[in-house]
Write an enzyme that holds these catalytic residues in place. Structure first.
Site, mmCIF file in Angstrom:
data_model
loop_
_atom_site.group_PDB
_atom_site.id
_atom_site.type_symbol
_atom_site.label_atom_id
_atom_site.label_comp_id
_atom_site.label_asym_id
_atom_site.label_seq_id
_atom_site.Cartn_x
_atom_site.Cartn_y
_atom_site.Cartn_z
ATOM 1 N NE ARG A 1 -3.138 -8.710 5.111
ATOM 2 C CZ ARG A 1 -2.054 -8.706 5.870
ATOM 3 N NH1 ARG A 1 -1.729 -9.776 6.558
ATOM 4 N NH2 ARG A 1 -1.296 -7.636 5.951
ATOM 5 N NE ARG B 1 3.720 -10.256 8.903
ATOM 6 C CZ ARG B 1 3.444 -9.236 8.110
ATOM 7 N NH1 ARG B 1 4.414 -8.556 7.541
ATOM 8 N NH2 ARG B 1 2.198 -8.914 7.869
ATOM 9 C CE LYS C 1 3.132 -2.514 2.065
ATOM 10 N NZ LYS C 1 2.757 -3.928 1.835
ATOM 11 N NE ARG D 1 -0.743 -7.884 11.128
ATOM 12 C CZ ARG D 1 -0.209 -7.116 10.189
ATOM 13 N NH1 ARG D 1 0.911 -6.467 10.437
ATOM 14 N NH2 ARG D 1 -0.768 -6.994 9.027
HETATM 15 P P1 AMP Z 1 -0.804 -3.612 6.958
HETATM 16 O O1 AMP Z 1 -0.304 -3.591 8.356
HETATM 17 O O2 AMP Z 1 -0.305 -2.472 6.135
HETATM 18 O O3 AMP Z 1 -0.608 -4.938 6.263
HETATM 19 O O4 AMP Z 1 -2.400 -3.389 7.055
HETATM 20 C C1 AMP Z 1 -3.226 -4.292 7.723
HETATM 21 C C2 AMP Z 1 -4.667 -4.106 7.276
HETATM 22 O O5 AMP Z 1 -5.106 -2.778 7.578
HETATM 23 C C3 AMP Z 1 -4.915 -4.274 5.785
HETATM 24 O O6 AMP Z 1 -5.069 -5.626 5.401
HETATM 25 C C4 AMP Z 1 -6.200 -3.465 5.604
HETATM 26 O O7 AMP Z 1 -7.324 -4.178 6.073
HETATM 27 C C5 AMP Z 1 -5.973 -2.296 6.557
HETATM 28 N N1 AMP Z 1 -5.301 -1.169 5.859
HETATM 29 C C6 AMP Z 1 -4.053 -0.684 6.091
HETATM 30 N N2 AMP Z 1 -3.779 0.332 5.276
HETATM 31 C C7 AMP Z 1 -4.876 0.507 4.497
HETATM 32 C C8 AMP Z 1 -5.214 1.375 3.426
HETATM 33 N N3 AMP Z 1 -4.338 2.301 2.965
HETATM 34 N N4 AMP Z 1 -6.435 1.256 2.863
HETATM 35 C C9 AMP Z 1 -7.316 0.348 3.297
HETATM 36 N N5 AMP Z 1 -7.061 -0.526 4.271
HETATM 37 C C10 AMP Z 1 -5.859 -0.456 4.874
#
Ligand code: AMP
Length: 213
Positions: A171, A127, A13, A160
């Protein structure tokens, strides 16, 4: 153009959202990036979010929704945006719809990047992210020129915290339970476009452009 990106964590994404944002001259907004910036700056929001992120859980809607709605109210979002990582729950999608509706607007496209779980697990294990500039790469599919060093800025590449194997499984579980229902939500809105995320980055981008044009 207002776009949301759907798909499991690690589906690509973020990478595709950056390309789309560049193509259409609109901002790329990643809630994950906003949380990570807050963690780095030791803000109160960051400290709260970190508790959930480290476990592979979602940050509660009470924190996330307000933060995102404030961001898209900023000036640079007038002509649209690409949301990467938001919405991740039905209440988030409904709040976004309601906020846009107040301005007679709506999401134009929800791009769902489809990737099976086994592929996700392999991808996320390799990653790496730059500790300095946040750029991402993959040790097998998109390796840096020099091992452990960021191509963009020379910073150190790290795993990360939430890409650790047990967190990845958590996740994915969270994704299937909380986020996958959004595919139906946007299908009903008539704005869903699904693309095959197992192809190369360039091929996935071409599929997306085909769907958006
Ligand atoms: P990402 O970088 O999008 O994979 O987000 C990393 C982490 O941030 C996720 O695993 C969630 O813990 C938190 N997070 C990001 N976006 C959201 C969202 N829209 N709602 C809730 N938690 C979020």
């Amino acid at each position: 153009m207002k776009i949301v990106m759907l798909g499991a964590p690690g589906a690509g994404k973020g990478t595709q959202a950056v390309s789309i944002a560049k193509e259409y001259g609109i901002p790329h907004i990643s809630t994950g990036d906003i949380f990570r910036a807050n963690i780095k700056n030791h803000t109160e929001l960051g400290m709260k979010a970190k508790e959930y992120m480290d476990k592979g859980a979602l940050v509660p809607d009470e924190i996330t929704i307000g933060m995102l709605l404030d961001r898209i109210a900023e000036n640079d979002c007038k002509n649209g945006f690409v949301l990467d990582g938001f919405p991740r729950t039905i209440p988030q999608a409904e709040s976004l719809r309601a906020a846009l509706l107040l301005q007679d607007q709506k999401i134009d496209y929800a791009v769902d990047i489809e990737v099976p779980d086994d592929v996700i697990i392999e991808r996320m294990g390799g990653r790496r992210v730059c500790s300095k500039c946040g750029a991402t790469c993959h040790i097998k599919y998109n390796p840096p020129k020099q091992e452990g060093i960021c191509d963009s800025c020379g910073g150190e590449l790290i795993i990360r915290a939430d890409d650790a194997p047990e967190t990845v499984l958590e996740r994915l579980k969270t994704y299937h339970e909380m986020t996958q229902p959004l595919i139906d939500f946007y299908k009903k809105e008539g704005v869903l476009c699904a693309v095959d995320g197992t192809k190369t980055q360039a091929e996935v981008f071409q599929q997306i452009l085909g769907a958006l044009n």
